[in-house]
Motif scaffolding. Structure first.
Motif, PDB file in Angstrom:
ATOM      1  N   LEU A 159       0.990  -1.109  -0.076  1.00 44.99           N
ATOM      2  CA  LEU A 159      -0.272  -0.120  -0.073  1.00 44.99           C
ATOM      3  C   LEU A 159       0.872   1.240   0.259  1.00 44.99           C
ATOM      4  CD1 LEU A 159      -2.907  -0.857   2.414  1.00 44.99           C
ATOM      5  CD2 LEU A 159      -2.687  -0.899  -0.586  1.00 44.99           C
ATOM      6  N   LEU A 160       1.762   1.159   0.784  1.00 46.69           N
ATOM      7  CA  LEU A 160       2.881   2.186   0.697  1.00 46.69           C
ATOM      8  C   LEU A 160       3.529   2.410  -0.864  1.00 46.69           C
ATOM      9  CD1 LEU A 160       4.065   4.739   2.070  1.00 46.69           C
ATOM     10  CD2 LEU A 160       5.860   3.249   3.728  1.00 46.69           C
ATOM     11  N   ALA A 161       3.610   1.131  -1.496  1.00 46.44           N
ATOM     12  CA  ALA A 161       4.504   1.878  -2.924  1.00 46.44           C
ATOM     13  C   ALA A 161       3.277   1.945  -3.345  1.00 46.44           C
ATOM     14  CB  ALA A 161       4.907   0.265  -3.024  1.00 46.44           C
ATOM     15  N   VAL A 162       1.895   1.693  -3.507  1.00 50.33           N
ATOM     16  CA  VAL A 162       1.014   2.368  -4.310  1.00 50.33           C
ATOM     17  C   VAL A 162       0.982   4.052  -4.209  1.00 50.33           C
ATOM     18  CG1 VAL A 162      -1.117   2.308  -4.591  1.00 50.33           C
ATOM     19  CG2 VAL A 162      -0.457   0.273  -4.055  1.00 50.33           C
ATOM     20  N   LEU A 164       4.122   5.844  -3.145  1.00 47.55           N
ATOM     21  CA  LEU A 164       5.125   6.062  -3.353  1.00 47.55           C
ATOM     22  C   LEU A 164       4.609   6.179  -5.062  1.00 47.55           C
ATOM     23  CD1 LEU A 164       7.496   4.773  -0.891  1.00 47.55           C
ATOM     24  CD2 LEU A 164       5.881   7.272  -0.651  1.00 47.55           C
ATOM     25  N   GLN A 165       4.269   5.471  -5.665  1.00 44.51           N
ATOM     26  CA  GLN A 165       4.426   5.345  -6.981  1.00 44.51           C
ATOM     27  C   GLN A 165       3.369   6.358  -7.283  1.00 44.51           C
ATOM     28  OE1 GLN A 165       2.742   1.270  -8.153  1.00 44.51           O
ATOM     29  NE2 GLN A 165       5.158   0.222  -7.288  1.00 44.51           N
ATOM     30  N   GLN A 166       1.779   6.357  -7.368  1.00 44.09           N
ATOM     31  CA  GLN A 166       0.883   7.005  -7.950  1.00 44.09           C
ATOM     32  C   GLN A 166       1.706   8.877  -7.657  1.00 44.09           C
ATOM     33  OE1 GLN A 166      -2.325   7.094  -6.482  1.00 44.09           O
ATOM     34  NE2 GLN A 166      -3.602   9.201  -7.427  1.00 44.09           N
ATOM     35  N   THR A 167       2.501   8.906  -6.282  1.00 47.72           N
ATOM     36  CA  THR A 167       2.961  10.656  -5.596  1.00 47.72           C
ATOM     37  C   THR A 167       3.789  11.355  -6.472  1.00 47.72           C
ATOM     38  OG1 THR A 167       3.441   9.818  -3.532  1.00 47.72           O
ATOM     39  CG2 THR A 167       1.184  10.447  -4.134  1.00 47.72           C
ATOM     40  N   LEU A 168       4.656  10.036  -6.105  1.00 50.18           N
ATOM     41  CA  LEU A 168       6.442  10.407  -6.679  1.00 50.18           C
ATOM     42  C   LEU A 168       6.775  10.064  -8.121  1.00 50.18           C
ATOM     43  CD1 LEU A 168       8.651   9.065  -3.465  1.00 50.18           C
ATOM     44  CD2 LEU A 168       7.861  11.013  -3.765  1.00 50.18           C
ATOM     45  N   LEU A 169       6.320   9.134  -8.621  1.00 51.13           N
ATOM     46  CA  LEU A 169       6.447   8.844 -10.132  1.00 51.13           C
ATOM     47  C   LEU A 169       5.348   9.994 -11.231  1.00 51.13           C
ATOM     48  CD1 LEU A 169       7.834   4.849 -10.116  1.00 51.13           C
ATOM     49  CD2 LEU A 169       8.982   7.591 -10.012  1.00 51.13           C
ATOM     50  N   GLY A 170       3.418   8.398 -10.865  1.00 52.04           N
ATOM     51  CA  GLY A 170       2.540   9.598 -12.028  1.00 52.04           C
ATOM     52  C   GLY A 170       2.970  10.853 -11.344  1.00 52.04           C
ATOM     53  N   GLY A 171       2.580  11.680 -10.116  1.00 47.27           N
ATOM     54  CA  GLY A 171       1.867  12.868  -9.875  1.00 47.27           C
ATOM     55  C   GLY A 171       3.010  13.692 -10.420  1.00 47.27           C
ATOM     56  N   ARG A 172       4.790  13.691  -9.974  1.00 48.73           N
ATOM     57  CA  ARG A 172       5.082  14.812 -10.305  1.00 48.73           C
ATOM     58  C   ARG A 172       6.258  14.612 -11.991  1.00 48.73           C
ATOM     59  NH1 ARG A 172       9.216  16.507  -6.721  1.00 48.73           N
ATOM     60  NH2 ARG A 172       9.044  15.604  -5.004  1.00 48.73           N
ATOM     61  N   LEU A 173       5.092  13.732 -13.169  1.00 48.69           N
ATOM     62  CA  LEU A 173       4.769  13.424 -14.568  1.00 48.69           C
ATOM     63  C   LEU A 173       4.040  14.045 -15.221  1.00 48.69           C
ATOM     64  CD1 LEU A 173       7.085  10.180 -14.798  1.00 48.69           C
ATOM     65  CD2 LEU A 173       7.910  12.734 -15.377  1.00 48.69           C
ATOM     66  N   SER A 228      -7.438  11.017  -6.376  1.00 45.43           N
ATOM     67  CA  SER A 228      -7.376  11.317  -5.450  1.00 45.43           C
ATOM     68  C   SER A 228      -6.564   9.758  -4.706  1.00 45.43           C
ATOM     69  CB  SER A 228      -8.305  10.942  -4.589  1.00 45.43           C
ATOM     70  OG  SER A 228      -8.192  10.485  -3.045  1.00 45.43           O
ATOM     71  N   VAL A 229      -5.451  10.208  -4.202  1.00 46.78           N
ATOM     72  CA  VAL A 229      -4.483   9.071  -3.588  1.00 46.78           C
ATOM     73  C   VAL A 229      -5.275   8.099  -2.917  1.00 46.78           C
ATOM     74  CG1 VAL A 229      -2.206   8.679  -2.255  1.00 46.78           C
ATOM     75  CG2 VAL A 229      -2.070  10.441  -4.220  1.00 46.78           C
ATOM     76  N   PHE A 230      -5.839   8.861  -1.723  1.00 50.88           N
ATOM     77  CA  PHE A 230      -6.893   7.852  -1.042  1.00 50.88           C
ATOM     78  C   PHE A 230      -7.155   6.790  -1.603  1.00 50.88           C
ATOM     79  CE2 PHE A 230     -10.212   7.813   1.533  1.00 50.88           C
ATOM     80  CZ  PHE A 230      -9.666   6.847   2.869  1.00 50.88           C
ATOM     81  N   GLN A 231      -7.724   7.597  -1.832  1.00 50.37           N
ATOM     82  CA  GLN A 231      -9.013   6.714  -2.317  1.00 50.37           C
ATOM     83  C   GLN A 231      -8.512   5.652  -3.712  1.00 50.37           C
ATOM     84  OE1 GLN A 231     -12.095   6.365  -2.586  1.00 50.37           O
ATOM     85  NE2 GLN A 231     -12.257   8.334  -1.141  1.00 50.37           N
ATOM     86  N   VAL A 232      -6.606   5.523  -4.247  1.00 48.35           N
ATOM     87  CA  VAL A 232      -6.442   4.218  -5.118  1.00 48.35           C
ATOM     88  C   VAL A 232      -5.838   3.362  -4.140  1.00 48.35           C
ATOM     89  CG1 VAL A 232      -4.780   3.853  -6.295  1.00 48.35           C
ATOM     90  CG2 VAL A 232      -5.820   5.914  -6.945  1.00 48.35           C
ATOM     91  N   VAL A 233      -5.275   4.007  -2.782  1.00 45.26           N
ATOM     92  CA  VAL A 233      -5.194   2.870  -1.901  1.00 45.26           C
ATOM     93  C   VAL A 233      -5.747   2.124  -0.995  1.00 45.26           C
ATOM     94  CG1 VAL A 233      -3.728   3.137   0.214  1.00 45.26           C
ATOM     95  CG2 VAL A 233      -2.389   5.097  -1.486  1.00 45.26           C
ATOM     96  N   LEU A 234      -7.025   3.417  -0.805  1.00 44.71           N
ATOM     97  CA  LEU A 234      -8.092   2.351  -0.192  1.00 44.71           C
ATOM     98  C   LEU A 234      -8.567   1.094  -1.131  1.00 44.71           C
ATOM     99  CD1 LEU A 234     -10.398   2.052   1.764  1.00 44.71           C
ATOM    100  CD2 LEU A 234     -11.555   3.521   0.703  1.00 44.71           C
ATOM    101  N   GLY A 235      -9.157   1.258  -2.532  1.00 51.31           N
ATOM    102  CA  GLY A 235      -8.767   0.675  -3.654  1.00 51.31           C
ATOM    103  C   GLY A 235      -8.406  -0.341  -3.913  1.00 51.31           C
ATOM    104  N   SER A 236      -7.321  -0.138  -3.471  1.00 48.23           N
ATOM    105  CA  SER A 236      -5.753  -1.181  -3.437  1.00 48.23           C
ATOM    106  C   SER A 236      -5.557  -2.396  -2.495  1.00 48.23           C
ATOM    107  CB  SER A 236      -4.749  -0.649  -3.719  1.00 48.23           C
ATOM    108  OG  SER A 236      -4.179  -0.092  -4.519  1.00 48.23           O
ATOM    109  N   ALA A 237      -6.712  -2.122  -1.249  1.00 46.94           N
ATOM    110  CA  ALA A 237      -6.442  -2.835   0.589  1.00 46.94           C
ATOM    111  C   ALA A 237      -7.019  -3.945   0.371  1.00 46.94           C
ATOM    112  CB  ALA A 237      -7.541  -2.184   0.649  1.00 46.94           C
ATOM    113  N   PRO A 238      -7.588  -3.914  -1.117  1.00 42.61           N
ATOM    114  CA  PRO A 238      -8.140  -5.687  -1.153  1.00 42.61           C
ATOM    115  C   PRO A 238      -7.126  -7.051  -1.598  1.00 42.61           C
ATOM    116  CG  PRO A 238      -9.997  -5.067  -1.887  1.00 42.61           C
ATOM    117  CD  PRO A 238      -8.988  -3.621  -1.590  1.00 42.61           C
ATOM    118  N   VAL A 239      -5.973  -6.368  -2.139  1.00 42.16           N
ATOM    119  CA  VAL A 239      -4.427  -7.116  -2.486  1.00 42.16           C
ATOM    120  C   VAL A 239      -4.121  -7.795  -1.791  1.00 42.16           C
ATOM    121  CG1 VAL A 239      -2.552  -5.759  -2.399  1.00 42.16           C
ATOM    122  CG2 VAL A 239      -2.522  -6.395  -4.330  1.00 42.16           C
TER     123      VAL A 239
END
Length: 337
Positions: A159-162, A164-173, A228-239
């Protein structure tokens, strides 16, 4: 003999038999006689259709794709597959003599770094966590206690990686038009994924996409789309349903006995089965949403990306005209090959 070489030999034999068959027909005037001396006239009608279709292929593009696919397979099988295995083996060996809290810290750091690398899959990270955390922690927490810690930590790292991938990589680009064009954010499929990931909470479509699609491309895309980072992390929780059997597979490898090795293989196979189901569900819901709301994709279009893509299409058309296989000569064939 490999499958590829077997099919290649089979196709060559098929061409030879078709040539001999049609040559005998033309010579003895039996069956379907095809006049002419062109290569396709020397084949049977059944194979002539396929031969003509293959000749009309855009061979420049075909050869380019063959090179890219070969490079990708080499990167995944050798670079990533062997490299990740060697790296994780070194980490496991190095953590054999350190304290349990330090094992947890190192696992989190190494796991996050590996998750941020595009071609690295998550399953080896989970398996390594189950192996090293359970091995080091079962003396104090017991096997089940250490296994629970490994599962929970693997899930939290994911979940933390999700995020970071969204904010540090996708968000900056997300503000770079060339990157947005490369991500094809104006395409119907990406617009459909945008709609699905923008849904609040847990929905079948959203969970399926975040569960079944590899995390790096989908999370970086979510960052580029500024979701939204929160919504993506929340949707990834069932992983967690995927993390748990993978971690259990690694933990069972630390136990002695053939029965535990077999159980480890079953757990890993179950994890792969869940991953496949998630991917199939993701394809289903993306296709379903695109069929239902396709006309609404225009509301998500970006004009700057449209202009950049139009310029790219003109450049691609010009490049194709220069490298067209059917209008080229022998020197160009050699250069293209």
């Amino acid at each position: 003999v490999s499958t590829q070489s077997t099919w290649g030999v089979f196709f060559i034999v098929l061409l030879v038999l078709s040539f001999l068959n049609q040559s005998l027909r033309n010579c003895w005037r039996v069956g379907t006689v095809v006049p002419g001396h062109a290569p396709e006239h020397r084949l049977t009608s059944a194979l002539r259709v396929h031969y003509t279709a293959v000749r009309l292929w855009p061979w420049t593009g075909v050869l380019q794709k063959v090179v890219w696919i070969g490079t990708f397979i080499l990167l995944i099988n050798v670079g990533v597959g062997k490299g990740v295995t060697v790296l994780l083996s070194s980490v496991i060996k190095g953590l054999a003599s350190v304290t349990f809290p330090m094992v947890l810290v190192v696992y989190v750091l190494v796991g996050l770094v590996l998750f941020l690398l595009p071609p690295v899959p998550g399953v080896p990270i989970y398996v390594a966590g189950g192996l090293v955390i359970t091995s080091q922690g079962q003396a104090t927490l017991g096997f089940l206690g250490a296994l629970s810690v490994a599962m929970l930590l693997g899930w939290l790292v994911k979940l933390l990686a999700v995020a970071l991938q969204q904010t540090l990589l996708g968000g900056r680009l997300s503000s770079v038009s060339s990157v947005r064009s490369l991500a094809a954010i104006n395409s119907p499929v990406v617009c459909t994924i945008h709609r699905i990931l923008a849904q609040k909470g847990w929905t079948k479509a959203k969970v399926s996409v975040l569960f079944g699609v590899p995390d790096w491309p989908i999370c970086v895309l979510a960052g580029i789309l500024q979701l939204s980072v929160f919504q993506v992390v929340l949707g990834s929780a069932p992983v967690f349903l995927l993390v748990a059997p993978s971690v259990a597979s690694g933990a069972l490898l630390a136990r002695q006995g053939e029965q535990w090795t077999g159980a480890s293989s079953v757990a890993l196979a179950f994890s792969s089965f869940l991953q496949m189901l998630g991917m199939l569900a993701a394809f289903h819901y993306v296709e379903q949403d695109e069929a239902e709301h396709g006309p609404l994709t225009n509301a998500l279009r970006h004009l700057a990306v449209d202009a950049l893509e139009a310029e790219g299409r003109r450049a691609t058309a010009y490049r194709k005209s220069l490298t067209d296989w059917h209008s080229s000569h022998i020197p160009m064939y050699s250069a293209l090959i």
